[in-house]
Design an enzyme around this catalytic site. Structure first.
Site, PDB file in Angstrom:
ATOM      1  N   HIS A  83       0.821  -1.210   0.000  1.00 43.91           N
ATOM      2  CA  HIS A  83       0.000   0.000   0.000  1.00 43.91           C
ATOM      3  C   HIS A  83       0.857   1.265   0.000  1.00 43.91           C
ATOM      4  O   HIS A  83       0.386   2.327  -0.408  1.00 43.91           O
ATOM      5  CB  HIS A  83      -1.012  -0.017   1.144  1.00 43.91           C
ATOM      6  N   ASP A 219       1.238  -7.797   2.255  1.00 43.28           N
ATOM      7  CA  ASP A 219       1.309  -6.354   2.004  1.00 43.28           C
ATOM      8  C   ASP A 219       2.765  -5.903   1.860  1.00 43.28           C
ATOM      9  O   ASP A 219       3.347  -5.315   2.768  1.00 43.28           O
ATOM     10  CB  ASP A 219       0.627  -5.602   3.152  1.00 43.28           C
ATOM     11  N   SER A 627       3.997   2.102   8.512  1.00 42.14           N
ATOM     12  CA  SER A 627       3.752   1.175   7.415  1.00 42.14           C
ATOM     13  C   SER A 627       5.059   0.946   6.661  1.00 42.14           C
ATOM     14  O   SER A 627       5.733   1.888   6.260  1.00 42.14           O
ATOM     15  CB  SER A 627       2.705   1.740   6.457  1.00 42.14           C
TER      16      SER A 627
END
Length: 696
Positions: A83, A219, A627
């Site tokens: 992402h 991810d 992240s």
């Protein structure tokens, strides 16, 4: 004026190791080092941060200012979340080459794709410059005067600091403006896309699984840093070579077990851990609900249209993800605050604070803080909500309103400086081209009909039939000609005439009132931080996240989100297959992955039970910006890739609770399994250093 010096070594070491906290890596010696050791770490503070020798911090980069990345090979190969690299993957995608749907893998250096504007920044060193920043600042000065001197001093420090010509500097405030640090950095701007799994792996579970556990999402994405012939930062050039790092992370093939030490090293974006109870109550009961409603209204349209059309899916994939992420996060944040009784507990803490003030004869100095917070937030709440609702409608969810907003900024720039017309024109043209690259009028019109009534009852969708902005050619034509003509044409456009009064109100009234009512709250928060440390000096204080490099440590742990439910800390490939729904946009599984599962073709990436781990939980205190952060084991090896938190645990931005708060990481064995067995990109595996730290 004497300013509080916040020295972590002065704090009392607790018997049990601290859970929670985002610590400055240059200040780990002493208490933090001892706590990490008690949790199982074998690392020293200098292993993590060392100015004179290579250390873990040299492998940790800030990915495009919003995520974290880490170097995983001696050839500048970096890893971050899918992402985080989504925008770059999308920009290279088309109906002919749908890298979102099919994935992308460069099988040699020549196939790696450049990404204009993308950068990775590393920290060279960190210095405490508090005393220098506060020279000339006194209590007698007004807040604006104080800030003016602080800014002037900060700029002066950056101009005189010793650094190499290619390095940059920044000064950042900590502890609500009570302490300041200088960061010397290196920014690399030739970053190329190396590999990304299809969204059916990289975004498996999509919105349904977002912020919850068990997760089964791969991810991750891979890029490579390129440097000039001297191994220094450089703009993109065909002559650049893969960067040779000062340090890269070996990857453990031994995986994790409950109780294992984990350290997440990255660039957390923003937290507010020291808010008063009245602020938490305002955010969760008043502020969040209205913004949730706006995003929910937008997503209802976007999600439906993306399911109907592949073209729309590609155009809106990144936008939908951005809108949905915060929408679901805010819902979970509210749930967590309620479940943990955070407001009530904060009120109890404030009672202890008030009592401590009296005991230390500090009531006269600080006793007005909490009553003043109550008064200020009562006045602040309505304008804070109105301002954010405007931003949600005009800058987050509806693209036509975004275009009119930027057009208003253009008009104001021209009216202020006629000589700057060409510069302002170039800027608005870039904005329009950027928006129209991924624009669909029917999607946007549907969003407008849903979101505008929440902000303004006069939601006139007929403007879509009478505006130039919904077509790139006609939108650009609006700005053809000299300034006088352009402004006349702009003000005759239906959408602009509709939006302009609301935008003008935002600038001239809403934003101005927000600034006026927020300023004393910011000043009081700074005073409150200082008061806490004076009144309760033995409490634990870590600085709020501010997009600077931080260490957070904990352990692999499962958790119980509600009565009679317990989540084990590790999920497996079995769960991917269990969730598989053929053709579903969230839970489809590629045929090759299903075949690998069926034949148990796992290579060296299965655990001792013969299963492929996918994700695992930890007690690390993370937030947005973490992240892509590496999860590092007790010996400095990469074991996971941070990408999410559990739903109720999103409240950790305001209230970290070790019973509820968990971060979610992709197990690196799953990453390697996908790269090797699924993608066949064995050349990437070959350039990594794979280790077995648990085997003697």
């Amino acid at each position: 004026m004497k300013y509080l010096k916040i020295l972590l070594l002065f704090f009392v070491v607790q018997v049990s190791a601290q859970q929670g906290g985002m610590w400055i890596p240059s200040l780990l010696e002493g208490m933090n080092e001892q706590e990490m050791t008690s949790l199982g770490s074998k690392l020293t503070a200098k292993d993590i941060y060392d100015v004179n020798n290579s250390s873990l911090k040299d492998a940790i980069g800030h990915f495009n200012g919003g995520c974290t990345t880490e170097i995983i090979s001696p050839k500048g190969l970096i890893l971050t979340n899918h992402h985080c690299g989504f925008g770059q993957i999308q920009s290279h995608s088309s109906l002919e080459n749908d890298y979102l749907k099919d994935g992308f893998w460069a099988m040699n250096l020549n196939e790696e794709l450049p990404n204009p504007g993308l950068y990775v920044e590393f920290i060279v060193r960190i210095e405490d410059v508090t005393d220098k920043v506060f020279v000339g600042v006194t209590d007698a000065l007004a807040e604006k005067e104080k800030q003016s001197i602080i800014t002037k001093n900060s700029n002066a420090i950056q101009k005189t600091v010793a650094k190499e010509s290619w390095q940059k500097t920044k000064v950042k405030s900590f502890y609500q403006g009570n302490q300041y640090y200088l960061f010397v950095t290196e920014r690399f701007e030739d970053i190329r896309l190396v590999g990304a799994p299809p969204t059916s792996i990289g975004k498996f579970g999509s919105d349904t699984d977002n912020w919850v556990f068990p997760r089964h999402t791969g991810d991750f994405s891979m890029f490579r840093i390129y440097a000039d012939e001297n191994n220094r930062p450089a703009k993109y050039s065909k002559n650049n070579k893969p960067y040779t790092p000062k340090h890269f992370l070996p990857i453990s093939l031994d995986g994790v077990e409950e109780g294992d030490f984990t350290m997440v090293f990255g660039f957390p974006g923003r937290t507010n851990e020291y808010l008063p109870a009245v602020a938490i109550k305002h955010i969760t009961e008043e502020y969040n609900p209205t913004n949730i409603a706006i995003r929910e209204a937008a997503l209802k349209v976007i999600d439906a249209k993306m399911k109907e059309s592949d073209a729309v899916r590609i155009k809106y994939a990144s936008k939908q993800a951005r809108i949905a992420n915060a929408w679901k996060k805010w819902i979970g944040e509210n749930l967590g605050i309620q479940k943990s009784n955070a407001v009530e507990k904060r009120q109890e803490f404030e009672a202890d604070f008030t009592k401590a003030l009296a005991e230390k004869n500090l009531t006269e100095k600080y006793g007005n803080i909490l009553p003043e917070f109550d008064r200020l937030y009562k006045e602040f709440a309505p304008i804070n909500i109105k301002r954010r609702n405007f931003i949600e409608v005009f800058l987050v969810t509806n693209e036509l309103m975004t275009m009119t907003f930027r057009a208003y900024q253009f008009e104001q720039a021209v009216l202020k400086d006629k000589k700057g017309f060409n510069k302002a024109k170039a800027a608005i043209e870039r904005t329009l081209k950027g928006i129209h690259k991924n624009y669909d009028i029917e999607v946007d019109k549907g969003v407008f009909k849903n979101v505008m009534p929440i902000f303004n009852k006069n939601a006139d969708a007929s403007i879509y039939n009478n505006t130039a902005f919904t077509n790139l050619t006609s939108a650009l034509a609006l700005f053809d000609g000299k300034a006088k003509k352009v402004l006349k044409n702009l003000n005759n456009d239906a959408a602009y005439k509709y939006a302009k009064p609301m935008i003008a109100e935002f600038y001239n009234a809403i934003n101005a009132e927000f600034g006026k009512k927020n300023e004393p709250i910011v000043a009081l928060q700074k005073k409150y931080m200082k008061a806490l440390m004076e009144a309760l000096p033995n409490a634990r204080y870590f600085p709020d996240a501010n997009s600077t490099l931080r260490v957070t440590y904990g352990q692999v742990r499962g958790y119980a989100p509600r009565d009679a439910v317990y989540y084990n800390p590790v999920s497996y490939l079995d769960g991917v297959i269990e969730k598989y729904v053929p053709g579903d946009y969230e839970f489809d599984v590629p045929e090759k992955l299903r075949e690998l599962y069926k034949t148990k073709n796992y290579g060296q990436y299965a655990d001792k039970n013969g299963k492929v781990p996918v994700c695992f939980l930890g007690t690390n205190h993370t937030t947005g910006g973490n992240s892509g952060s590496p999860a590092i084991d007790a010996k400095g090896n990469l074991i996971g890739l941070n990408f999410d938190r559990v739903w109720e645990g999103t409240m950790s931005d305001m209230n970290y609770d070790p019973e509820i708060c968990r971060n979610i990481m992709v197990d690196l064995r799953y990453v390697l399994f996908i790269v090797d067995k699924y993608a066949g990109a064995t050349h990437l595996i070959d350039e990594m250093k794979l280790v077995h730290p648990k085997k003697k």
